[in-house]
Design a protein around this motif. Structure first.
Motif, PDB file in Angstrom:
ATOM      1  N   GLY A 897     -46.516  21.822 -53.902  1.00 31.12           N
ATOM      2  CA  GLY A 897     -47.469  21.974 -55.218  1.00 31.12           C
ATOM      3  C   GLY A 897     -48.328  21.885 -55.327  1.00 31.12           C
ATOM      4  N   ALA A 916     -46.089  28.513 -53.056  1.00 29.49           N
ATOM      5  CA  ALA A 916     -44.647  28.549 -54.041  1.00 29.49           C
ATOM      6  C   ALA A 916     -43.419  29.198 -53.339  1.00 29.49           C
ATOM      7  CB  ALA A 916     -45.336  29.905 -55.171  1.00 29.49           C
ATOM      8  N   ALA A 920     -40.204  27.692 -53.831  1.00 34.38           N
ATOM      9  CA  ALA A 920     -38.890  28.281 -54.525  1.00 34.38           C
ATOM     10  C   ALA A 920     -37.459  27.928 -53.266  1.00 34.38           C
ATOM     11  CB  ALA A 920     -39.685  29.246 -54.777  1.00 34.38           C
ATOM     12  N   GLU A 931     -34.843  27.979 -61.179  1.00 30.56           N
ATOM     13  CA  GLU A 931     -36.737  27.259 -61.491  1.00 30.56           C
ATOM     14  C   GLU A 931     -37.436  27.947 -60.175  1.00 30.56           C
ATOM     15  OE1 GLU A 931     -37.295  22.566 -61.382  1.00 30.56           O
ATOM     16  OE2 GLU A 931     -34.999  22.900 -61.482  1.00 30.56           O
ATOM     17  N   ASP A 934     -38.453  31.213 -61.429  1.00 27.48           N
ATOM     18  CA  ASP A 934     -39.047  31.237 -62.573  1.00 27.48           C
ATOM     19  C   ASP A 934     -41.350  30.735 -62.424  1.00 27.48           C
ATOM     20  OD1 ASP A 934     -37.154  31.570 -64.723  1.00 27.48           O
ATOM     21  OD2 ASP A 934     -37.142  29.583 -65.389  1.00 27.48           O
ATOM     22  N   LEU A 935     -40.733  30.098 -60.846  1.00 27.65           N
ATOM     23  CA  LEU A 935     -41.915  29.864 -60.323  1.00 27.65           C
ATOM     24  C   LEU A 935     -42.578  30.972 -59.882  1.00 27.65           C
ATOM     25  CD1 LEU A 935     -44.237  28.287 -58.549  1.00 27.65           C
ATOM     26  CD2 LEU A 935     -42.314  27.421 -57.568  1.00 27.65           C
ATOM     27  N   ILE A 972     -40.923  27.140 -66.164  1.00 31.94           N
ATOM     28  CA  ILE A 972     -41.533  26.883 -64.669  1.00 31.94           C
ATOM     29  C   ILE A 972     -41.505  25.392 -64.841  1.00 31.94           C
ATOM     30  CG2 ILE A 972     -43.525  27.878 -63.911  1.00 31.94           C
ATOM     31  CD1 ILE A 972     -43.324  30.387 -65.181  1.00 31.94           C
ATOM     32  N   ILE A 975     -46.781  22.064 -61.622  1.00 29.08           N
ATOM     33  CA  ILE A 975     -46.693  21.327 -60.067  1.00 29.08           C
ATOM     34  C   ILE A 975     -48.440  21.692 -59.888  1.00 29.08           C
ATOM     35  CG2 ILE A 975     -44.658  23.087 -59.376  1.00 29.08           C
ATOM     36  CD1 ILE A 975     -46.960  25.032 -58.883  1.00 29.08           C
TER      37      ILE A 975
END
Length: 977
Positions: A897, A916, A920, A931, A934-935, A972, A975
């Motif tokens: 993050g 990311a 993920a 999550e 969506d990230l 999301i 982060i």
């Protein structure tokens, strides 16, 4: 015999018909040739022949049957090994009242012997050296069998080192071999390869009035004796000899460092090439005065002669510490002083076997203390004085022996001999100011004496044995018997006369020997310095230093430039600053080359040069000085200081409306911004560089600023665009940079483009392409001597090997590259290199070590402000945390993050996507597919190109996997922490 080879012959039974000269009879054509004794058929007479012949030996063979060409002792001394001779012993010849020692000319001598200078034969009797000469002969026998030998012969001045070398030469004169003599000089310790240049010029038979094409012909003929491919070698050695080759050879397209290495390699190959024909005796005398580049040559030679029929004999004084004693084929030998008995025996030899009065003999032996040169000179002093009366078979005192009649020191003895030579003393003084070796032509100009007086003085010096002569005036060359003789003659000069002499010598060199001035500006600098003329001395020290830099003789360059700097205090203040500026600019170049871009002394030189630029308003010189400062700080990792210099560079360029300076200024501003992670600013500056750059007007900037600004801007843009999220544009820029660099054929620029291209391929995780680029850079850096490019190339190649399955080999190279990089003084890219090494450690299970490296890398980022790779370091740390024996997914999640957040702050979309994607993947493994989806979705949707790249393919795969899941979507997560 090769055209232009100097030789001396005497002919018996070949009298010329009336009206026909001996020159016409022998067949003179075009080159220097014949001087010597003519043994006639009715009367003894001597005829001098000066002319040229392309094949004297062949002509002699057509003129008479074998055995009819006979020479006497004087000619035998002069021709050395240029002909093969058969000794005839003492012969009764018509026209001579007593038998004479004669030799029959059998044929042309071995061509390789033309390398050897011809020396006089008035040598000190060799006494008490049976063990030493036996040892040298033993090593010679081993060398002849192909077991190369090196003998290090040490001894104090006057102890007989040179005499022992001559004795060895005498023992070998009837053996087929090649002798190569190199003479180091105290006045040429900053002249790169001075001993080698002297040997080549003597061997090639260069004449003072030879045009450049003739000299090149002679050099090629000489090289043909030992090289199969003369065309490959001749341009290198022609450049060493300052010969113009443009009409015959293309320019040498290589860096100065590589040119020096190739030249040293060629010189060693010449020795080995000669050894392939016959054994070689390579002598290097007075190595304590050798220039640094000659010592480098000896390093190579000592290493490579082990399996060749070569004996390398190196002489030096005890204060010199030879670096070659570690080799098994190297033997050290130290000459000791003679015993009392040996000293007395030497005196007896010098007196022709006639006993001296005991009181005189005792004083000679006691005062000389076993130093052979002192024994010889003191004995000659006594014999030349009116102290003794020749009684036929012994000497007797001519009267009471005065208390101070016999000098107490070698210098006093030499002074007494010079004093007795009267008119010759002034000639000796002028010669001593010129150097240990001097030409008749230069001496005649500098001495300003009537030719008859000059010749009489030289004849007296030669007759006394204090000076040796080669050839006949005005082409004669002379040398003092020993450097101590030269020093003694020089010491008799009062300061004012000494300065006037050096001024005359310098003026004579400038007016009558321009080729020598061009080849050895340091010689003029020395004479002007000794003349007390600081201004021309500084100018020539600068020329010498700049010339040495172009030859990559950086150690010599520094010494020459420091000599110039030391003289600045003697100049009026109004002239001092401008000359110092030129010296400081050149010193900065030499210091960066010898000590590294980040060397403190180089930084001080550039800082001083900058201050002088401001003081003088020297704008033209300010630009490269500012660039040097930027490089210094940037490579040290001092990014704030580098930014200040770059900003000033740009501001000044804009104020002066100097487009060329602006091109460079935007380039360094953009590169510096990239290092700091300021990607948008970097893109603007680098694109401005490309907009301002005009190929026709600005292609020459590469030589002033190390790399071409356009290539540097394209290379920097490839990194910048990639991080910003434009992988395809970035790849195009990288390829444009490589193509442009190769088109320019500027090697440092090519290396720079390859470096950035190899980094770029690593960024995009294309290990095959990265390996190709890195290996090309390793090859170029090794060939051209670019340590600052070689080390990072090793790092990238190491990383590529870890990706190809050769993890251990790759990690070893990574570990080798970083210390090599630091050794150049560099701190730049250290966080990046540590990060790559940490990843490799993780692959091999050394996770804790990897985490320590990432921590060090982040500390360096904090310390220096080099932020362009910071996001990746946090990502790598997260990956390592997942590889721990007890994985820590919570800490890893935080690191991923943080990496994404830092990348977002920099506008580095691709670094953000990579971080990311790792986050993920972790969430997907934890069952948090919504999550993860969506990230990645909004990040992935921002990209407009590069969908075939590994990063985007990986992100798309995770998106597809998470979309296939039935897990409901979640917001999301934040982060940003």
């Amino acid at each position: 015999m090769r055209a232009g080879l100097a030789a001396v012959v005497a002919v018996h039974g070949l009298l010329s018909p009336p009206g026909e000269t001996l020159a016409a009879r022998v067949g003179i054509a075009t080159g220097p040739v014949v001087v010597g004794e003519l043994i006639g058929e009715g009367a003894a007479r001597e005829e001098t022949v000066v002319g040229d012949t392309p094949n004297l030996a062949a002509r002699l063979q057509t003129l008479a049957e074998p055995g009819t060409v006979v020479i006497g002792a004087r000619t035998r001394e002069l021709i050395g090994g240029l002909f093969d001779l058969a000794e005839l012993g003492m012969k009764i010849l018509k026209g001579f009242p007593v038998p004479v020692r004669a030799w029959r000319v059998v044929g042309e001598g071995a061509a390789e012997s033309r390398f050897e200078a011809l020396h006089g034969s008035d040598l000190t009797p060799l006494v008490g050296r049976e063990h030493e000469i036996g040892l040298l002969l033993e090593h010679w026998e081993r060398a002849k069998e192909g077991e190369g030998q090196v003998v290090l012969l040490a001894g104090e001045p006057g102890i007989g080192k040179s005499r022992l070398v001559r004795a060895l030469r005498g023992r070998l004169e009837n053996e087929p071999h090649t002798a190569l003599s190199h003479y180091c000089s105290p006045h040429h310790q900053t002249s790169p390869l001075y001993p080698v240049i002297g040997l080549l010029e003597r061997a090639a038979g260069f004449a003072a009035d030879d045009p450049a094409a003739t000299r090149l012909d002679k050099l090629e003929a000489l090289l043909a004796l030992s090289a199969d491919d003369v065309i490959a070698v001749a341009p290198l050695l022609a450049a060493l000899l300052s010969l113009e080759t443009a009409a015959r050879y293309p320019p040498l397209e290589m860096s100065p460092h590589r040119q020096k290495e190739r030249t040293l390699e060629a010189l060693v190959n010449q020795v080995l090439g000669l050894a392939a024909r016959r054994p070689v005796l390579a002598m290097y005398e007075d190595a304590h005065w050798a220039d640094p580049t000659s010592l480098e040559l000896l390093d190579f030679l000592v290493d490579r002669v082990q399996d060749a029929p070569v004996l390398v004999l190196i002489t030096f004084r005890p204060e010199f510490a030879p670096p070659w004693t570690r080799h098994a084929h190297v033997t050290a030998l130290t000459l000791s002083r003679l015993s009392r008995r040996q000293g007395a025996a030497m005196v007896a030899r010098l007196s022709g076997g006639k006993a001296l009065p005991p009181a005189v003999l005792d004083q000679i032996v006691a005062k000389t203390d076993g130093v052979p040169l002192f024994v010889e000179e003191l004995t000659r002093t006594v014999l030349e004085a009116n102290l003794l009366r020749d009684e036929g078979d012994h000497y007797a005192l001519a009267g009471p022996l005065p208390p101070m009649a016999i000098p107490a020191t070698l210098q006093e003895s030499l002074l007494a001999r010079l004093d007795r030579l009267a008119p010759a003393r002034e000639v000796a003084q002028v010669a001593a100011a010129i150097g240990r070796e001097f030409s008749h032509e230069l001496l005649a100009i500098a001495a300003a004496l009537p030719e008859s007086d000059l010749q009489a003085g030289l004849d007296d010096l030669v007759g006394s044995g204090l000076v040796f002569r080669r050839g006949t005036p005005p082409q004669a060359t002379y040398s003092f018997k020993h450097v101590l003789v030269q020093d003694t003659a020089y010491a008799t000069l009062v300061r004012a006369k000494r300065q006037r002499l050096h001024a005359r010598i310098a003026a004579a060199l400038e007016q009558h020997f321009p080729e020598r001035v061009q080849a050895q500006p340091e010689l003029l600098a020395h004479h002007y310095m000794e003349a007390g003329l600081a201004e021309p001395a500084i100018d020539y020290w600068l020329r010498a230093g700049q010339r040495a830099i172009t030859r990559s003789a950086m150690t010599e360059a520094l010494a020459q430039l420091r000599n110039g700097l030391d003289l600045l205090a003697d100049l009026p203040e109004v002239d001092r600053a401008r000359r110092e500026l030129d010296l400081q600019v050149a010193s900065g170049v030499a210091l960066m080359a010898t000590q590294g871009w980040a060397a403190p002394e180089a930084g001080r030189a550039n800082a001083r040069a900058r201050k002088l630029c401001e003081q003088l308003g020297a704008t033209a010189q300010l630009w490269p000085v500012l660039y040097g400062q930027w490089v210094f700080h940037g490579v040290r990792g001092e990014h704030n200081a580098a930014q200040n210099v770059a900003d000033e560079f740009l501001r000044r360029a804009q104020d002066h409306h100097d487009t060329s300076a602006a091109v460079v200024a935007h380039r360094i501003c953009g590169t510096g911004a990239l290092w700091r992670g300021e990607l948008s600013a970097a893109r603007i500056h680098l694109q401005q560089t490309l907009a301002l750059y005009d190929r026709q007007e600005h292609h020459s900037l590469a030589s002033l600023y190390v790399q071409d600004p356009r290539v540097a801007a394209l290379s920097g843009l490839s990194w910048t665009l990639f991080a910003l999220g434009y992988p395809e544009q970035a790849r195009t820029r990288s390829r444009e940079a490589l193509d442009a660099a190769r088109e320019l054929a500027h090697l440092s620029t090519v290396a720079y483009a390859l470096l950035f291209a190899s980094f770029f391929e690593q960024y995009r995780l294309a290990w095959r392409e990265a390996k190709d680029r890195a290996e090309a850079l390793v090859e170029l850096s090794t060939e051209q001597g670019f340590p600052h490019f070689l080390a990072p190339a090793m790092v990238i190649r190491g990383w590529a090997l870890t990706q190809s399955g050769e993890a251990e080999t790759g990690l070893a190279q990574l570990r080798q590259g970083l210390p090599g990089w630091r050794a150049t003084g560099a701190g730049l890219y250290e966080p990046y290199f540590l990060g790559l090494q940490a990843e490799a450690c993780g692959c091999l299970g050394a996770v804790e070590e990897g985490l320590e490296m990432v921590a060090k890398a982040l500390d360096r980022v904090e310390e220096t402000g080099e932020g362009w790779f910071e996001a990746e370091l946090h990502r790598i740390m997260g990956e390592l945390m997942l590889r721990l024996p007890k994985p820590d997914p919570t800490a890893a999640e935080a690191r991923f993050g943080h990496a994404a957040a830092r990348a977002r702050q920099q506008g580095a979309k691709l670094w953000e996507l990579r971080a990311a994607t790792h986050l993920a993947r972790l969430w997907k493994q934890q069952g948090r597919c919504g999550e993860a989806r969506d990230l990645l979705t909004p990040l992935y949707s921002q990209f407009t190109e590069g969908f075939g790249s590994l990063d985007l393919q990986t992100a798309r795969a995770i998106l597809q996997e998470t979309t296939a899941s039935s897990e409901p979507k979640n917001p999301i997560p934040n982060i940003s922490s």
